[in-house]
Scaffold this motif. Structure first.
Motif, PDB file in Angstrom:
ATOM      1  N   GLN A  91       0.832  -1.203   0.000  1.00  0.00           N
ATOM      2  CA  GLN A  91       0.000   0.000   0.000  1.00  0.00           C
ATOM      3  C   GLN A  91       0.865   1.250   0.000  1.00  0.00           C
ATOM      4  O   GLN A  91       0.577   2.218  -0.702  1.00  0.00           O
ATOM      5  CB  GLN A  91      -0.945   0.000   1.204  1.00  0.00           C
ATOM      6  CG  GLN A  91      -1.944   1.134   1.196  1.00  0.00           C
ATOM      7  CD  GLN A  91      -2.863   1.098  -0.012  1.00  0.00           C
ATOM      8  OE1 GLN A  91      -3.364   0.045  -0.388  1.00  0.00           O
ATOM      9  NE2 GLN A  91      -3.085   2.236  -0.635  1.00  0.00           N
ATOM     10  N   HIS A 111       2.232   1.687  -3.464  1.00  0.00           N
ATOM     11  CA  HIS A 111       1.179   2.197  -4.354  1.00  0.00           C
ATOM     12  C   HIS A 111       0.938   3.686  -4.117  1.00  0.00           C
ATOM     13  O   HIS A 111       0.860   4.469  -5.081  1.00  0.00           O
ATOM     14  CB  HIS A 111      -0.112   1.407  -4.139  1.00  0.00           C
ATOM     15  CG  HIS A 111      -1.282   1.941  -4.904  1.00  0.00           C
ATOM     16  ND1 HIS A 111      -1.399   1.784  -6.269  1.00  0.00           N
ATOM     17  CD2 HIS A 111      -2.361   2.654  -4.503  1.00  0.00           C
ATOM     18  CE1 HIS A 111      -2.510   2.388  -6.671  1.00  0.00           C
ATOM     19  NE2 HIS A 111      -3.112   2.921  -5.616  1.00  0.00           N
ATOM     20  N   ASP A 112       0.820   4.079  -2.847  1.00  0.00           N
ATOM     21  CA  ASP A 112       0.593   5.494  -2.522  1.00  0.00           C
ATOM     22  C   ASP A 112       1.746   6.361  -3.022  1.00  0.00           C
ATOM     23  O   ASP A 112       1.536   7.455  -3.543  1.00  0.00           O
ATOM     24  CB  ASP A 112       0.409   5.675  -1.017  1.00  0.00           C
ATOM     25  CG  ASP A 112      -0.860   5.016  -0.493  1.00  0.00           C
ATOM     26  OD1 ASP A 112      -1.737   4.662  -1.316  1.00  0.00           O
ATOM     27  OD2 ASP A 112      -0.961   4.838   0.737  1.00  0.00           O
ATOM     28  N   GLU A 126       3.779   5.665  -5.537  1.00  0.00           N
ATOM     29  CA  GLU A 126       3.729   5.715  -7.000  1.00  0.00           C
ATOM     30  C   GLU A 126       2.682   6.719  -7.477  1.00  0.00           C
ATOM     31  O   GLU A 126       2.904   7.448  -8.445  1.00  0.00           O
ATOM     32  CB  GLU A 126       3.430   4.328  -7.572  1.00  0.00           C
ATOM     33  CG  GLU A 126       4.607   3.382  -7.495  1.00  0.00           C
ATOM     34  CD  GLU A 126       4.268   1.971  -7.936  1.00  0.00           C
ATOM     35  OE1 GLU A 126       3.067   1.602  -7.975  1.00  0.00           O
ATOM     36  OE2 GLU A 126       5.204   1.213  -8.247  1.00  0.00           O
ATOM     37  N   VAL A 127       1.527   6.758  -6.798  1.00  0.00           N
ATOM     38  CA  VAL A 127       0.482   7.722  -7.161  1.00  0.00           C
ATOM     39  C   VAL A 127       0.985   9.146  -6.939  1.00  0.00           C
ATOM     40  O   VAL A 127       0.802  10.019  -7.785  1.00  0.00           O
ATOM     41  CB  VAL A 127      -0.811   7.450  -6.347  1.00  0.00           C
ATOM     42  CG1 VAL A 127      -1.789   8.589  -6.464  1.00  0.00           C
ATOM     43  CG2 VAL A 127      -1.448   6.144  -6.798  1.00  0.00           C
ATOM     44  N   GLU A 128       1.644   9.358  -5.800  1.00  0.00           N
ATOM     45  CA  GLU A 128       2.184  10.688  -5.504  1.00  0.00           C
ATOM     46  C   GLU A 128       3.248  11.081  -6.531  1.00  0.00           C
ATOM     47  O   GLU A 128       3.283  12.222  -6.992  1.00  0.00           O
ATOM     48  CB  GLU A 128       2.777  10.700  -4.096  1.00  0.00           C
ATOM     49  CG  GLU A 128       3.251  12.053  -3.645  1.00  0.00           C
ATOM     50  CD  GLU A 128       3.767  12.025  -2.214  1.00  0.00           C
ATOM     51  OE1 GLU A 128       4.402  13.019  -1.821  1.00  0.00           O
ATOM     52  OE2 GLU A 128       3.545  11.038  -1.500  1.00  0.00           O
ATOM     53  N   ALA A 168       3.423  10.057  -9.649  1.00  0.00           N
ATOM     54  CA  ALA A 168       2.738  10.362 -10.913  1.00  0.00           C
ATOM     55  C   ALA A 168       2.142  11.762 -10.874  1.00  0.00           C
ATOM     56  O   ALA A 168       2.210  12.504 -11.868  1.00  0.00           O
ATOM     57  CB  ALA A 168       1.646   9.322 -11.184  1.00  0.00           C
ATOM     58  N   LYS A 169       1.562  12.141  -9.737  1.00  0.00           N
ATOM     59  CA  LYS A 169       1.006  13.497  -9.611  1.00  0.00           C
ATOM     60  C   LYS A 169       2.098  14.549  -9.755  1.00  0.00           C
ATOM     61  O   LYS A 169       1.918  15.556 -10.440  1.00  0.00           O
ATOM     62  CB  LYS A 169       0.308  13.662  -8.256  1.00  0.00           C
ATOM     63  CG  LYS A 169      -1.012  12.946  -8.143  1.00  0.00           C
ATOM     64  CD  LYS A 169      -1.621  13.152  -6.763  1.00  0.00           C
ATOM     65  CE  LYS A 169      -2.920  12.404  -6.604  1.00  0.00           C
ATOM     66  NZ  LYS A 169      -3.484  12.572  -5.246  1.00  0.00           N
TER      67      LYS A 169
END
Length: 157
Positions: A89, A92-93, A95-97, A99-100
């Motif tokens: 998790q 994943h968090d 990676e999302v950050e 990408a942003k």
């Protein structure tokens, strides 16, 4: 053999033999290590597992059993899987950050490029306007300088 009894033999209240399979992996100064493994797997089961393994793999096996037992005691439902899930998790968090942030960087780069193009265009159009003004004839109020073409083409034939 380590001087005295190992943690496993102390826990099981027995004399520690010179060839004790537990003594290299469960020293007397860390009784909690054996207590965790014993609570989850049972002392005799751990002894049987260690006897079946080659000697060079036993330390790694004991370390793994201890880690899994400690995780299972701390989190009876998920154990080690809970830790792995939390780590996934977090990945994943992150990676999302990431990408942003990459999107924001790309957006700001495009904005900077657009500003540069606009400023270059404004500078170029100002230079062009000044250059074109120099080529224009001076304007006069009289209609004498204006010449009509001799023949107007008929576009509606």
């Amino acid at each position: 053999m380590i001087y005295g009894r190992c943690a496993a033999c102390k826990s099981q209240r027995r004399r520690c033999p010179s060839d004790c399979i537990f003594s290299p992996y469960f020293p007397a100064n860390d009784p909690q290590r054996f207590a965790y493994v014993h609570k989850i797997y049972g002392g005799s089961n751990v002894g049987k597992m260690l006897q079946q393994l080659p000697e060079y793999l036993r330390e790694q096996a004991v370390n793994t059993l201890y880690l899994e037992a400690r995780c299972r005691i701390q989190d009876p439902v998920y154990g080690c899987v809970g830790i792995v899930s939390k780590l996934y998790q977090q990945i994943h968090d992150t990676e999302v950050e990431l990408a942003k942030i990459q999107t924001q960087i790309a957006y700001h780069k495009l904005q900077n490029q657009q500003i540069e193009v606009e400023s270059n265009f404004n500078a170029l159009s100002t230079v062009d306007a000044e250059t074109n003004l120099n080529f224009l004839p001076t304007q006069s109020n009289s209609m004498e300088q204006f010449q009509w073409p001799n023949q107007v083409p008929n576009l509606f034939n």
